[in-house]
Enzyme design. Sequence first.
Site, mmCIF file in Angstrom:
data_model
loop_
_atom_site.group_PDB
_atom_site.id
_atom_site.type_symbol
_atom_site.label_atom_id
_atom_site.label_comp_id
_atom_site.label_asym_id
_atom_site.label_seq_id
_atom_site.Cartn_x
_atom_site.Cartn_y
_atom_site.Cartn_z
ATOM 1 N N HIS A 1 0.824 -1.223 0.000
ATOM 2 C CA HIS A 1 0.000 0.000 0.000
ATOM 3 C C HIS A 1 0.855 1.268 0.000
ATOM 4 C CE1 HIS A 1 -3.710 -2.131 0.369
ATOM 5 N NE2 HIS A 1 -3.446 -2.613 1.568
ATOM 6 N N ASP B 1 -2.721 -10.635 -2.245
ATOM 7 C CA ASP B 1 -3.293 -10.087 -1.015
ATOM 8 C C ASP B 1 -4.749 -9.725 -1.277
ATOM 9 O OD1 ASP B 1 -2.105 -8.580 1.733
ATOM 10 O OD2 ASP B 1 -3.956 -7.722 0.940
ATOM 11 N N HIS C 1 -6.383 -7.282 -0.454
ATOM 12 C CA HIS C 1 -6.536 -5.853 -0.754
ATOM 13 C C HIS C 1 -5.682 -5.476 -1.952
ATOM 14 C CE1 HIS C 1 -7.054 -6.354 3.680
ATOM 15 N NE2 HIS C 1 -8.187 -5.736 3.386
ATOM 16 N N ASP D 1 -4.333 -12.747 3.726
ATOM 17 C CA ASP D 1 -5.592 -12.325 4.319
ATOM 18 C C ASP D 1 -6.799 -12.712 3.478
ATOM 19 O OD1 ASP D 1 -4.632 -10.582 2.437
ATOM 20 O OD2 ASP D 1 -4.783 -8.790 3.660
#
Length: 583
Positions: free
Chosen positions: A309, A345, A347, A436
């Site tokens: 991120h 991931d 996200h 995740d």
Amino acid sequence: MVTETLNVSRLTNGEAENSLHKQTDEVPSKGFIGKRENVLSDGTNGTLCNDGNLGEVSNSPEAKSQSDAVSKRARQQKEVTLEDMYNNQDLFDEDDDDDSDWEPLQNRVELIKWFCRNCTMVNLDDVVYCDICGEHKDSKILSYGFFASPFAEEMDTPEVESITKERQKDVGSKDSVTNGSTAIGFDERMLLHAEVEMKSHPHPERPDRLRAIAASFARAGIFPGRCYPITAREITPEELQMVHTLEHIEAVEITSQLISSYFTPDTYANEHSARAARLAAGLCADLASSIVSGRAKNGFALVRPPGHHAGVKQAMGFCLHNNAAVAALAAQVAGARKILIVDWDVHHGNGTQEIFDSNKSVLYISLHRHEGGRFYPGTGAADEVGTMGAEGYCVNIPWSRGGVGDNDYIFSFKHVVLPIATKFAPDLTIISAGFDAARGDPLGCCDVTPNGYAQMTHMLNTLSDGKLLVILEGGYNLRSISSSATAVIKVLLGDNPGFELENSFPSRAGLQTVMDVLEIQMKFWPALQPTLMDLRSQWGIYCLDNKRRQMKKKRRRFVAPIWWKWGPKSSLYRFLNRRVKSK
């Protein structure tokens, strides 16, 4: 807030994740860096000004009252941001003056007795097993990884400790280094990166994540044992400037002068965080260089804080420096021309996409929950394909819902990821391996199994002549991330990934997502067109079969009763029955 925590037992649809992660543009990083709390030598609180100097501390009643009010609002804002993640509640009431519902909540704090070691969820004192994940309150997962029983303490401590000590003797030995083909990057100083301020709930990105994975590796005889470590070093500012702006680098470095600080409400730092981030980036860079140069066949970067991120000039989403981007550029310095980054991931890696958005030498492919931009960080739609001549070198596979499992992921790998990656022909493949999306994760709410991660790793291992680097990103259920990471590194070591998902037909939503991506990407990768046409025909068959099943159910309602067969309506019965069978 605490009462609300107790009343919620499960997360749904990733709404909690959206509450935890706040967009960087809502809370600029400079605002947080410029207002970090610092404890003075006399025990009072000072404020670090934008120029890095401590402002004067006033002891007047008016100043103290104003300071207390500001501190209270700041604490409430930070706490609610994290609590929303777990409680799946709406944002707090904006009326700061109304405390009518606050005192009763404070009286309930005594009911909370323990947080689950595995998933961090709150449980009452009369509960032995976590209501969310079922883990025993005295679980030994930090010592034995996912090999520890989730129900009771069944491990023989002396025996396991003796095995671990015996394996540690081999670490750093000449034979383990020269004969090992899989390198691993790990340094215990990364465990010092932790949230200092005591909040109503433990932060999900915590040092225990690395401890559980390392314990699983040790218990499985992988590390120490079958892998060899590389010497950790801190990345240099010059190397970081290939990825981030100087302002961003300095913003991270200044946190080493502060006991506790925040870039965003959920992206913390303490006095050790800057070094941990430099170590993580340095390990990733050196692993990439070792693999490209042939000193290692592949590698696993067991690092934190995560990185995907972190963009050109901002830290967000638990991430400080972008480890995958640093590794990609280090690989190119070592001689690799084309780099593939696959980000699984849950996200979207908005930072990685931003860094390489106009770079044709780096192909970025991300599989993530998106849900029309409602899932954090809101980026990663299928039509985000790259810019400035690099269109097609960014491939986003955005899931439209939660609960996505092995079949959807494997199907997208077969029909999107591998076809594009094969045409690209990378010299090195990097996996931004967040776990995740694994079954049981409290933030991702998806259903990928360790076997699913092993299969995806095995498929990517066919690229780049097996030159593959796995970099840890997210993942917040200790049992899920440790079992998934172990399954992945076993593939790097050459073990059979296990049962292969031959007929991985996706869900209807997953098939629609893959078709949408193919329709966009075939403009840049024409070889995808036959695949899209084939899937469209399958989609038509799927819809037709579904329609036939629905029509069949409707027709069954008009079948004549069986007793008509022998009565005056026998002719009508035969007619209706013959008609139904013919359709």
